[in-house]
Enzyme design. Structure first.
Site, PDB file in Angstrom:
ATOM      1  N   ASN A   1       0.750  -1.298   0.095  1.00 55.83           N
ATOM      2  CA  ASN A   1      -0.136   0.121   0.022  1.00 55.83           C
ATOM      3  C   ASN A   1       0.937   1.381   0.127  1.00 55.83           C
ATOM      4  OD1 ASN A   1      -1.735   1.981   0.317  1.00 55.83           O
ATOM      5  ND2 ASN A   1      -2.820   0.965   2.133  1.00 55.83           N
TER       6      ASN A   1
ATOM      7  N   ARG B   1      -2.108  -2.005  -4.025  1.00 52.86           N
ATOM      8  CA  ARG B   1      -3.081  -1.094  -3.965  1.00 52.86           C
ATOM      9  C   ARG B   1      -2.741   0.321  -4.770  1.00 52.86           C
ATOM     10  NH1 ARG B   1      -4.459   3.723   0.246  1.00 52.86           N
ATOM     11  NH2 ARG B   1      -6.508   4.178  -0.738  1.00 52.86           N
TER      12      ARG B   1
ATOM     13  N   HIS C   1     -11.897   4.741  -2.361  1.00 53.03           N
ATOM     14  CA  HIS C   1     -12.188   4.121  -0.968  1.00 53.03           C
ATOM     15  C   HIS C   1     -13.118   2.647  -1.360  1.00 53.03           C
ATOM     16  CE1 HIS C   1     -11.766   8.121   1.244  1.00 53.03           C
ATOM     17  NE2 HIS C   1     -10.586   7.443   1.218  1.00 53.03           N
TER      18      HIS C   1
ATOM     19  N   HIS D   1     -16.938   5.528   5.280  1.00 46.19           N
ATOM     20  CA  HIS D   1     -15.646   5.476   5.565  1.00 46.19           C
ATOM     21  C   HIS D   1     -14.969   6.882   5.907  1.00 46.19           C
ATOM     22  CE1 HIS D   1     -11.289   3.921   4.632  1.00 46.19           C
ATOM     23  NE2 HIS D   1     -11.001   5.386   4.305  1.00 46.19           N
TER      24      HIS D   1
ATOM     25  N   GLY E   1     -12.083   8.305   7.404  1.00 42.42           N
ATOM     26  CA  GLY E   1     -10.507   8.199   7.801  1.00 42.42           C
ATOM     27  C   GLY E   1     -10.161   9.639   8.542  1.00 42.42           C
TER      28      GLY E   1
ATOM     29  N   ARG F   1      -8.935  18.215   2.646  1.00 43.21           N
ATOM     30  CA  ARG F   1      -9.604  18.542   1.104  1.00 43.21           C
ATOM     31  C   ARG F   1     -11.086  19.093   1.770  1.00 43.21           C
ATOM     32  NH1 ARG F   1      -9.048  12.700  -0.077  1.00 43.21           N
ATOM     33  NH2 ARG F   1      -6.868  12.637  -0.942  1.00 43.21           N
TER      34      ARG F   1
ATOM     35  N   ASP G   1      -6.958  17.174  12.083  1.00 40.65           N
ATOM     36  CA  ASP G   1      -7.399  15.830  12.498  1.00 40.65           C
ATOM     37  C   ASP G   1      -8.573  16.291  13.463  1.00 40.65           C
ATOM     38  OD1 ASP G   1      -8.144  13.714  14.268  1.00 40.65           O
ATOM     39  OD2 ASP G   1      -5.826  13.015  13.897  1.00 40.65           O
TER      40      ASP G   1
ATOM     41  N   ARG H   1     -10.211  14.661  15.700  1.00 37.49           N
ATOM     42  CA  ARG H   1      -9.902  14.538  16.922  1.00 37.49           C
ATOM     43  C   ARG H   1      -9.606  15.555  17.747  1.00 37.49           C
ATOM     44  NH1 ARG H   1      -6.976   8.902  15.950  1.00 37.49           N
ATOM     45  NH2 ARG H   1      -6.157  10.194  14.317  1.00 37.49           N
TER      46      ARG H   1
ATOM     47  N   GLU I   1      -7.730  -3.066   4.468  1.00 38.76           N
ATOM     48  CA  GLU I   1      -7.670  -2.769   2.981  1.00 38.76           C
ATOM     49  C   GLU I   1      -6.619  -3.761   2.323  1.00 38.76           C
ATOM     50  OE1 GLU I   1      -8.128   1.665   1.704  1.00 38.76           O
ATOM     51  OE2 GLU I   1      -7.570   1.496   3.765  1.00 38.76           O
TER      52      GLU I   1
END
Lengths: 407, 355
Positions: free
Chosen positions: A7, A87, A176, A204, A206, A238, A280, A282, A385
């Protein structure tokens, strides 16, 4: 059969060696800081069973990272690969399915590198190097876009002048896909139904990219991303959906400097741009909680992120029609119960009812956090993945080998 | 009481006389070349010859954008015009030409109140989380970029009609309305009572649902790529996306929504069938998104010049919004609000002039 999965990130190379079809990990790790020198040296963090090791080696490019990973695998006795799965983020219109590598495949991959300029070029170079060094090792390229090849033309088409659409291959690709397909199969297993009878919405989420996928009868019928990974949800850096005329205005204001605009919308927007604090979510949630309503910009970042997510979820639940489940996966989807709570609350109109207490406890999958009365199950599933790539590679390689044996 | 209604646009404009809630006599179009004052003098003379000029109670002018400072229709005075002139950069295509017509109205009809009816007024209550894009607020602020609606007058009328019907049925609570304004460029708003919570359009009319000539939402990277690699500049790409896309690109120039969703067009296949599928898909997603924003949908109301097409599309969308089998909401009720933009503007003009 041992399948080595790669990956390839822009400055990293993750790998896992899996015994198939047992799906048992033999070894794995990550080559970090691949590329030009950084403040810290390049290293490979490797694991084999319960053993952990770190190997500091120069890796100026992905070709050398590949050589070093193969060396570490040999020296640590993790096992030798019988096939390789790569990938690849974007397969364009050329690759509707996963592909066994031959010279024509490599050429075609090189022709579509520009579709995902951050991800496809290093992964394509890796495929070429791998083929040069190990010409007898079967290689399979697994595309993130392949799962979305079932999105109907009416959903994937852009109503732009036909000659432009045809000349530039303009259509929604979706991303994804490897993750969405994996968690969909896991969800079907949790629900005790066949994968091809699953109607669901997969989220998904992420810590970097994020997308939703509408799934009908196990197949992707919509994805929030588009021709590129830019549109859709608000992501870490993004922007997600943006009035296209605004993008053109940014381009005009930048004197036609497209790289500047691409950089702004892909790397300096989203959670980072909105919050001005971190990419992030979080960090933003934690800081907003500490400030308790005194940080309007952080609160607004969360609201914009969740509001967009909620509206797409509603759109896709409507599209699916008879959803059996909503699936949450990846870092944000699994580890932030508050995101699931805020997005799924007051969605009773769609038949969605959360078990708030259960939801608050769950930070990784697999788990079902829907209320007992909810017709739509809310599932938390850990994506994998690499395993999905190994499965896809196994399916492509085994018939080939069977053919050789028969010959 | 009569009102003269003016709907200016950069391509010219429409004018009509509305009396007692219906169009009366004078109706016409202006092209972009003529001077507004001269055109309006000709109208004044025609009205005088008809004897209608003296009965004129108000002139209503439709303005596309007035910003948050104008949450309702207002009579135009010097202060209002000054405030609007300061907003010209926010709507550079429309506002300057619209204000030119307003000034001409005041000059030619000095004794008649000129009332400004804003499409944006309805959306001044749109929540900030819906307005914002996922970009740095400083960048958005510098460009004055935020999501907004473009058919506020229609939505307002549709939601008022929905509320009346709701109350007539003695239903409790506030209706959650999917307001589908079907104009050449359609727009779906999720409205709680009279308050919009979500809207499908964007910072410009290009974004959102596809239109008769415009593409609607597309990956911004696509247009950026075309502007850089296909040999077109940003302005040319913008023109392609707004004038040569949508139904024009999918079916052919001159294609209109009734060609796809009219009573006799629903069985059409080929390019028209594909365009209908594509549009219906986007409409469904917009309705689903608005339903989530509202926490459910009680009513699906069609308005706009093509409102009647809701008789074909409405039941199909409503069926897809029926989640009763999963213990969710039943299909929303359907309502069609047929009127004309001129009548909506006239009503507001007469009300504002009376106040």
């Amino acid at each position: 059969m041992n399948i080595l999965v790669f990956n390839c990130g822009s400055s990293s190379l993750k790998y896992r060696l899996l015994a198939m079809p047992q799906e048992r990990e033999l070894a794995g790790g990550e080559a970090q800081r691949v590329g030009p020198p950084t403040a810290e040296p390049s290293r490979i963090v490797h694991r084999s069973g319960t053993e952990r090791s770190e190997h500091v080696v120069p890796m100026p490019d992905h070709a050398s990272a590949f050589e070093q990973v193969m060396r570490v695998l040999r020296e640590t006795g993790g096992g030798a690969p019988d096939a390789v799965g790569h990938r690849m983020v974007h397969g364009g219109t050329r690759f509707a399915g996963h592909a066994l590598v031959d010279p024509a495949t490599v050429e075609a991959l090189e022709a579509i590198q520009g579709l995902a300029p951050l991800h496809n070029p290093p992964a394509t170079r890796l495929v070429r190097v791998c083929r040069e060094r190990y010409p007898d090792l079967p290689q399979v390229v697994v595309f993130d876009t392949a799962y979305h090849s079932t999105i109907p033309a009416s959903a994937a088409s852009y109503p732009l002048p036909r000659e432009l659409v045809e000349r530039w291959g303009l259509r929604k690709a979706g991303f994804h896909g490897t993750s969405h397909q994996f968690v969909a199969a896991e969800a079907a297993s949790m629900l005790g139904i066949a994968p091809d009878s699953l109607d669901a919405v997969s989220c998904h989420l992420g810590s970097g990219g994020a997308s939703l996928c509408a799934i009908r009868e196990g197949r992707s019928v919509e994805n929030t991303m588009g021709y590129s990974p830019l549109p859709g949800l608000v992501m870490s850096t993004r922007a997600g959906d943006l009035d296209p005329a605004v993008a053109l205005r940014l381009l005009a204001d930048a004197g036609g400097d497209g790289a500047h605009v691409e950089n702004l919308l892909n790397r300096r927007s989203g959670v980072l741009g909105l919050s001005g604090l971190s990419a992030d979510l979080r960090d933003v949630m934690a800081a907003a909680a500490r400030e308790r309503g005194r940080a309007a910009r952080l609160d607004m970042t969360l609201q914009v992120y969740l509001w967009r997510l909620r509206q797409y979820l509603g759109a896709y639940l409507t599209l699916v029609g008879t959803p059996r489940a909503i699936i949450f996966t990846d870092t944000i989807g699994e580890s932030l119960p508050d995101v699931r709570r805020l997005v799924c609350s007051n969605l009773g109109a769609f038949g969605v009812r959360l078990d708030f207490r259960r939801n608050a406890e769950v930070r990784e999958g697999p788990a079902d956090v829907a209320a007992a009365t909810s017709a739509v199950r809310v599932l938390v599933i850990t994506t994998n993945e690499e395993l999905a790539i190994a499965r896809a590679a196994w399916c492509r390689v085994v018939p080939q080998q069977g053919g050789r044996q028969a010959a | 009481m009569s009102a003269l209604v003016l709907i200016p646009s950069p391509a010219g404009g429409r004018i009509s006389l509305v009396s007692r809630g219906v169009h009366q006599g004078l109706r016409g179009r202006f092209d972009a070349d003529g001077a507004p004052a001269a055109a309006l003098r000709a109208v004044r003379d025609a009205l005088a010859a008809d004897g209608a000029g003296q009965k004129l109670a108000a002139i209503g002018v439709r303005l596309l954008f007035g910003g948050d400072g104008f949450p309702r229709a207002v009579p135009a005075d010097d202060d209002v015009l000054r405030r609007l002139a300061a907003l010209e950069h926010r709507a550079p295509l429309h506002l300057p030409c619209e204000l030119e017509w307003v000034r001409a109205c005041r000059e030619v009809f000095p004794d008649v109140p000129v009332v400004l009816a804003f499409e944006s007024a309805f959306f001044t209550a749109l929540p900030e989380r819906e307005r914002r894009y996922g970009i740095d607020p400083a960048v958005a602020g510098a460009l004055a970029v935020e999501r907004r609606g473009y058919h506020g007058l229609w939505h307002e009328a549709a939601c008022a009609a929905a509320l009346r019907a709701w109350r007539a049925q003695n239903r409790a609570g506030t209706p959650r309305t999917l307001s589908f304004c079907w104009e050449p460029k359609p727009e779906v708003a999720g409205v709680l009572g009279r308050r919009p919570l979500a809207v499908s359009s964007g910072a410009t009319p290009l974004a959102g649902l596809p239109g008769e000539t415009s593409c609607g939402e597309v990956d911004p990277s696509v247009l950026l790529m075309l502007a850089q690699q296909a040999g077109c500049g940003p302005e040319q790409v913008n023109l392609l996306a707004t004038r040569e896309s949508g139904l024009t690109a999918l079916v052919g120039p001159g294609t209109r929504w009734p060609d796809l969703f009219g009573p006799d067009a629903m069985a059409a296949n080929g390019a028209r069938g594909f365009a209908r599928e594509l549009a219906e898909h986007r409409f469904l997603l917009a309705c689903g998104a608005a339903t989530a924003a509202l926490g459910g949908a009680d009513l699906l109301v069609f308005s706009g010049r093509y409102a009647a097409l809701g008789r074909q599309l409405g039941p199909r969308l409503a069926a897809r919004l029926d989640f009763s089998a999963a213990g969710g909401q039943p299909a929303p009720g359907l309502q069609i609000v047929e009127s004309s933009l001129e009548l909506l503007v006239a009503r507001r003009a007469l009300l504002a002039a009376r106040d």
